[in-house]
Design an enzyme around this catalytic site. Structure first.
Site, short mmCIF file in Angstrom:
data_model
loop_
_atom_site.label_atom_id
_atom_site.label_comp_id
_atom_site.label_asym_id
_atom_site.label_seq_id
_atom_site.Cartn_x
_atom_site.Cartn_y
_atom_site.Cartn_z
N THR A 133 0.83 -1.21 0.00
CA THR A 133 0.00 0.00 0.00
C THR A 133 0.86 1.25 0.00
O THR A 133 2.00 1.23 0.50
CB THR A 133 -0.91 0.03 1.25
OG1 THR A 133 -1.57 1.29 1.33
CG2 THR A 133 -0.10 -0.18 2.53
N GLU A 135 0.36 3.62 1.85
CA GLU A 135 0.40 4.12 3.23
C GLU A 135 1.72 3.82 3.94
O GLU A 135 2.01 4.41 4.98
CB GLU A 135 -0.77 3.56 4.03
CG GLU A 135 -2.11 4.10 3.58
CD GLU A 135 -3.19 3.95 4.64
OE1 GLU A 135 -2.88 4.13 5.83
OE2 GLU A 135 -4.33 3.65 4.27
N TYR A 151 -1.72 -0.36 11.02
CA TYR A 151 -1.94 -1.06 9.75
C TYR A 151 -0.77 -0.89 8.81
O TYR A 151 -0.19 -1.88 8.32
CB TYR A 151 -3.22 -0.54 9.07
CG TYR A 151 -3.26 -0.81 7.59
CD1 TYR A 151 -3.32 -2.11 7.11
CD2 TYR A 151 -3.19 0.24 6.67
CE1 TYR A 151 -3.33 -2.36 5.74
CE2 TYR A 151 -3.21 0.00 5.31
CZ TYR A 151 -3.28 -1.30 4.85
OH TYR A 151 -3.28 -1.55 3.50
#
Length: 278
Positions: A133, A135, A151
């Site tokens: 991801t 992120e 996460y």
């Protein structure tokens, strides 16, 4: 726990007539339709659009693909189905949940990935494509990995394991990092589904079918050991996204927008450099 899929290999340019998707087959045309054709014929055309379009030419060395997560994985599947390629997509993904149940994220995202890597090493997998991801970068303006929530920290940790197996055991890996993905059947806690919006936070969005196209290109043309960002030029604030969706449904904005408190340590926006993939 996953999806087993046997792609067909290229020997001519036959089309299956379903929304322009190629249906290459190793079988002679006189052998009749592919055994999966009856299942494909039942898929609505709107859903076929989400599958993406296969890149040409395809890699003839790729025979059997397994798309799966790591939890409760039984490695005999790799032997029985003669798997040579793994797409590791599944993970615990909802950021808000990771603040309250972070151990589950470590179990599934880190331990699950480790289980998959070990099985791939033992069975001599030819391609291990790990879907991560954007992120892991943290907020925009960072070019190095700097996760800011449980996460994204577990996704970054999983990436470290993937890279370590490449360096230590020569496992042929590729890592992808993508923007937010939206499309039919998405979980209702995601922003496009739930219409929860606040402030000037923004995200870049990718349609599910476009991600499928990107993964297909990376599978057939990506270089082992590389990391590919899957990005988009489509960036929109959460508030404007809510307004757009409300207008699309013919409602009044003022009756359907409620401002709520931001989640803890929320990154205001993400953006990735995807020139390598282009």
């Amino acid at each position: 726990n996953g999806l087993y899929y046997q792609p067909t290999c290229q020997n001519n340019t036959q089309k299956n007539g379903l929304n322009g998707h190629s249906n290459h087959s190793t079988n002679n045309l006189s052998n009749g339709p592919h055994p999966m054709q009856a299942i494909i014929d039942k898929i609505p055309l709107a859903d076929l659009e989400d599958i993406g379009i296969r890149v040409e030419p395809i890699n003839p060395n790729i025979k059997n693909i397994m798309i799966t997560g790591g939890a409760d994985f039984m490695s005999f599947i790799l032997r029985e189905k003669k798997i040579d390629t793994i797409f590791h997509l599944a993970a615990q993904t909802h950021v808000d949940n990771s603040f309250g149940d972070s151990f589950e994220f470590t179990k599934n995202n880190v331990m699950g990935t480790h289980v998959m890597l070990e099985a791939a090493k033992v069975h001599g997998i030819k391609r291990f494509i790990h879907v991560s991801t954007d992120e892991v970068y943290g907020e925009v303006a960072k070019t190095s990995v700097a996760p800011s929530n449980p996460y994204s920290a577990t996704k970054a940790a999983a990436e470290c394991l993937v890279q370590a197996y490449h360096k230590s055991f020569g496992l042929p890996i590729i890592i992808t990092r993508s923007n937010n993905i939206y499309g039919p059947y998405q979980y209702p806690e995601k922003i496009c589904s739930k219409f929860i919006c606040n402030g000037s936070n923004s995200r870049k969005y990718l349609y599910a079918g476009d991600v499928a196209d990107a993964l297909d290109i990376i599978l057939h043309k990506g270089q082992v050991g590389e990391i590919y960002n899957i990005g988009s030029n489509f960036e929109i604030s959460n508030l404007e996204l809510a307004r757009t969706l409300i207008r699309k449904f013919g409602y009044k904005e003022e009756e359907h927008i409620e401002f709520v408190q931001d989640r803890a340590f929320n990154d205001r926006r993400y953006a990735v450099d995807y020139r390598k993939l282009r």
